[in-house]
Design a protein around this motif. Structure first.
Motif, short mmCIF file in Angstrom:
data_model
loop_
_atom_site.label_atom_id
_atom_site.label_comp_id
_atom_site.label_asym_id
_atom_site.label_seq_id
_atom_site.Cartn_x
_atom_site.Cartn_y
_atom_site.Cartn_z
N GLY A 41 0.80 -1.22 0.00
CA GLY A 41 0.00 0.00 0.00
C GLY A 41 0.83 1.27 0.00
O GLY A 41 0.33 2.32 0.39
N ALA A 42 2.07 1.19 -0.44
CA ALA A 42 2.95 2.35 -0.40
C ALA A 42 2.38 3.53 -1.18
O ALA A 42 2.44 4.68 -0.73
N LYS A 43 1.78 3.25 -2.34
CA LYS A 43 1.22 4.33 -3.17
C LYS A 43 0.05 5.01 -2.47
O LYS A 43 -0.03 6.24 -2.41
N GLU A 44 -0.86 4.20 -1.92
CA GLU A 44 -2.01 4.77 -1.23
C GLU A 44 -1.58 5.55 0.01
O GLU A 44 -2.13 6.62 0.30
N TYR A 45 -0.64 5.02 0.74
CA TYR A 45 -0.15 5.70 1.95
C TYR A 45 0.41 7.07 1.59
O TYR A 45 0.17 8.06 2.29
N LYS A 46 1.13 7.15 0.48
CA LYS A 46 1.71 8.42 0.06
C LYS A 46 0.63 9.40 -0.37
O LYS A 46 0.72 10.61 -0.11
N GLU A 47 -0.43 8.89 -1.02
CA GLU A 47 -1.50 9.76 -1.51
C GLU A 47 -2.42 10.24 -0.38
O GLU A 47 -2.79 11.42 -0.31
N LEU A 48 -2.82 9.32 0.50
CA LEU A 48 -3.81 9.63 1.53
C LEU A 48 -3.19 10.00 2.88
O LEU A 48 -3.83 10.67 3.69
N GLY A 49 -1.97 9.53 3.11
CA GLY A 49 -1.36 9.71 4.43
C GLY A 49 -1.72 8.59 5.38
O GLY A 49 -1.36 8.62 6.55
N TYR A 50 -2.44 7.60 4.87
CA TYR A 50 -2.81 6.43 5.68
C TYR A 50 -3.19 5.30 4.74
O TYR A 50 -3.42 5.51 3.55
N LEU A 51 -3.26 4.09 5.29
CA LEU A 51 -3.81 2.96 4.55
C LEU A 51 -5.29 2.86 4.85
O LEU A 51 -5.71 2.99 6.01
N SER A 52 -6.08 2.64 3.84
CA SER A 52 -7.53 2.60 4.00
C SER A 52 -7.99 1.22 4.47
O SER A 52 -7.21 0.28 4.60
N THR A 53 -9.29 1.11 4.70
CA THR A 53 -9.89 -0.15 5.13
C THR A 53 -9.78 -1.24 4.07
O THR A 53 -10.13 -2.40 4.34
N ASP A 54 -9.29 -0.90 2.88
CA ASP A 54 -9.04 -1.91 1.86
C ASP A 54 -7.90 -2.84 2.27
O ASP A 54 -7.75 -3.93 1.70
N TYR A 55 -7.10 -2.40 3.21
CA TYR A 55 -5.94 -3.18 3.64
C TYR A 55 -6.17 -3.78 5.03
O TYR A 55 -6.67 -3.11 5.93
N HIS A 56 -5.78 -5.03 5.17
CA HIS A 56 -5.86 -5.71 6.46
C HIS A 56 -4.93 -5.04 7.47
O HIS A 56 -3.83 -4.66 7.13
N GLU A 57 -5.41 -4.87 8.69
CA GLU A 57 -4.65 -4.25 9.77
C GLU A 57 -4.14 -2.86 9.36
O GLU A 57 -3.02 -2.46 9.66
N SER A 58 -5.01 -2.11 8.70
CA SER A 58 -4.61 -0.82 8.12
C SER A 58 -4.13 0.19 9.16
O SER A 58 -3.20 0.96 8.89
N VAL A 59 -4.75 0.20 10.33
CA VAL A 59 -4.35 1.17 11.35
C VAL A 59 -2.94 0.87 11.85
O VAL A 59 -2.08 1.75 11.91
#
Length: 335
Positions: A41-59
């Motif tokens: 999720g490196a791309k999403e983390y860079k775009e949003l500043g976090y991993l979304s609920t699409d990812y397991h154990e996102s928090v």
């Protein structure tokens, strides 16, 4: 990243610093679709500043990425890379975007920025790795002052810590669908929600050092050393992953703790022994750690001196240069 940054901060292998730093950057900037290397999720983390609920154990992974970014920033600063220091220092605070002031916990968000609706602070798994929101919310060990501000300041931070340590060790299996052994281990001992049996909680007793009641750290450490660790077949309060529980115990017996690897400093705890010696190989000398008034009913540190100078925390370099570390215990806390 934590191990590498800590080693670099302590100059353990100066000839490898640049190469290790490049490895940290490489890992942070890429991801493998199969999840074998890099950041998922490196791309999403860079775009949003976090991993979304699409990812397991996102928090938990968002907090981990933020901490890794801190480690990169620390290393970049040491190597004189100003732009990278600025970039990764900023992204190390990304975990804050998941804090929900309404509930007082760090929670999962979807891609549109909405918090997951079906939330329970005692639910393990799904958004959290081997813990619930209660423990995960304290996971940003690199930004303790920032955490305090999220809670509204030192008073709110103290309230959160005290409530965590005193509430019942209840849990829900919603995320996993069954009870994992870390849940059982937390529930089997009367230590509230501290869950010392697992890594997300190792630093929690030492967080009281940053609260309105820093003296609570010594009470918790003494109790955990005595009740959670046994010189018998039981031995540890949880599974001994890579020696981590042994390391926690050794540090906590010394009276010091590296609360945030990547920062070359140690928080004070409370020693176990009247006198012990630590060999400092880098300096080819011994450090004598002594504890005055080390009675069983003395639960507080009245004073700590490093080579005669009073300390509230100790840097790694100070420790390397020192010859004596003296603790004086007391029956009641110092005011």
């Amino acid at each position: 990243d934590g191990v590498i940054a800590d080693a670099i901060q302590k100059s353990l292998a100066p000839d490898l610093h640049t190469e290790l730093f490049e490895a940290m950057l490489d890992t942070a900037r890429k991801e493998d679709p199969n999840g074998h290397y890099g950041r998922r999720g490196a791309k999403e983390y860079k775009e949003l500043g976090y991993l979304s609920t699409d990812y397991h154990e996102s928090v938990s992974h968002t907090i981990d990425f933020s901490y890794s970014d801190f480690c990169i920033a620390q290393t970049a600063q040491l190597l004189g890379k100003e732009e990278l220091t600025k970039e990764y220092t900023q992204s190390s605070l990304s975990y804050r975007t998941l804090f929900d002031p309404e509930t007082g916990y760090i929670r999962a968000k979807d891609k549109k920025g909405h918090f997951r609706p079906d939330f329970s602070p005692i639910s393990w798994g799904r958004d959290y790795a081997e813990c619930s929101a209660i423990q995960a919310t304290l996971g940003a060990l690199h930004d303790i002052e920032g955490l305090k501000q999220l809670f509204g300041g030192e008073k709110g931070f103290t309230h959160y810590l005290t409530r965590l340590a005193t509430q019942e060790p209840y849990y829900e299996v919603t995320g996993y669908g069954y009870e994992i052994h870390e849940m059982s281990e937390m529930a089997q001992v009367p230590f509230g929600q501290i869950a010392i049996s697992n890594q997300p909680s190792f630093h929690i007793p030492y967080l009281f050092r940053y609260s309105q009641h820093p003296e609570y750290t010594s009470i918790l450490i003494q109790a955990l050393r005595k009740e959670a660790f046994q010189p018998s077949f039981q031995a540890y309060p949880g599974d001994e992953d890579n020696g981590s529980l042994s390391a926690w115990y050794v540090w906590s017996a010394l009276g010091l703790y590296p609360t945030c690897p990547g920062k070359a400093s140690y928080d004070l705890g409370i020693p176990l022994f009247d006198h012990l010696r630590v060999y400092l190989a880098e300096k080819n000398q011994w450090l004598d750690v002594r504890t005055q008034q080390n009675y069983e009913h003395f639960h507080f540190v009245q004073e700590c001196q490093l080579d005669g100078k009073e300390k509230q925390s100790i840097s790694h370099q100070e420790l390397l240069n020192a010859k004596t570390l003296d603790f004086t215990l007391s029956w009641l806390p110092k005011h």
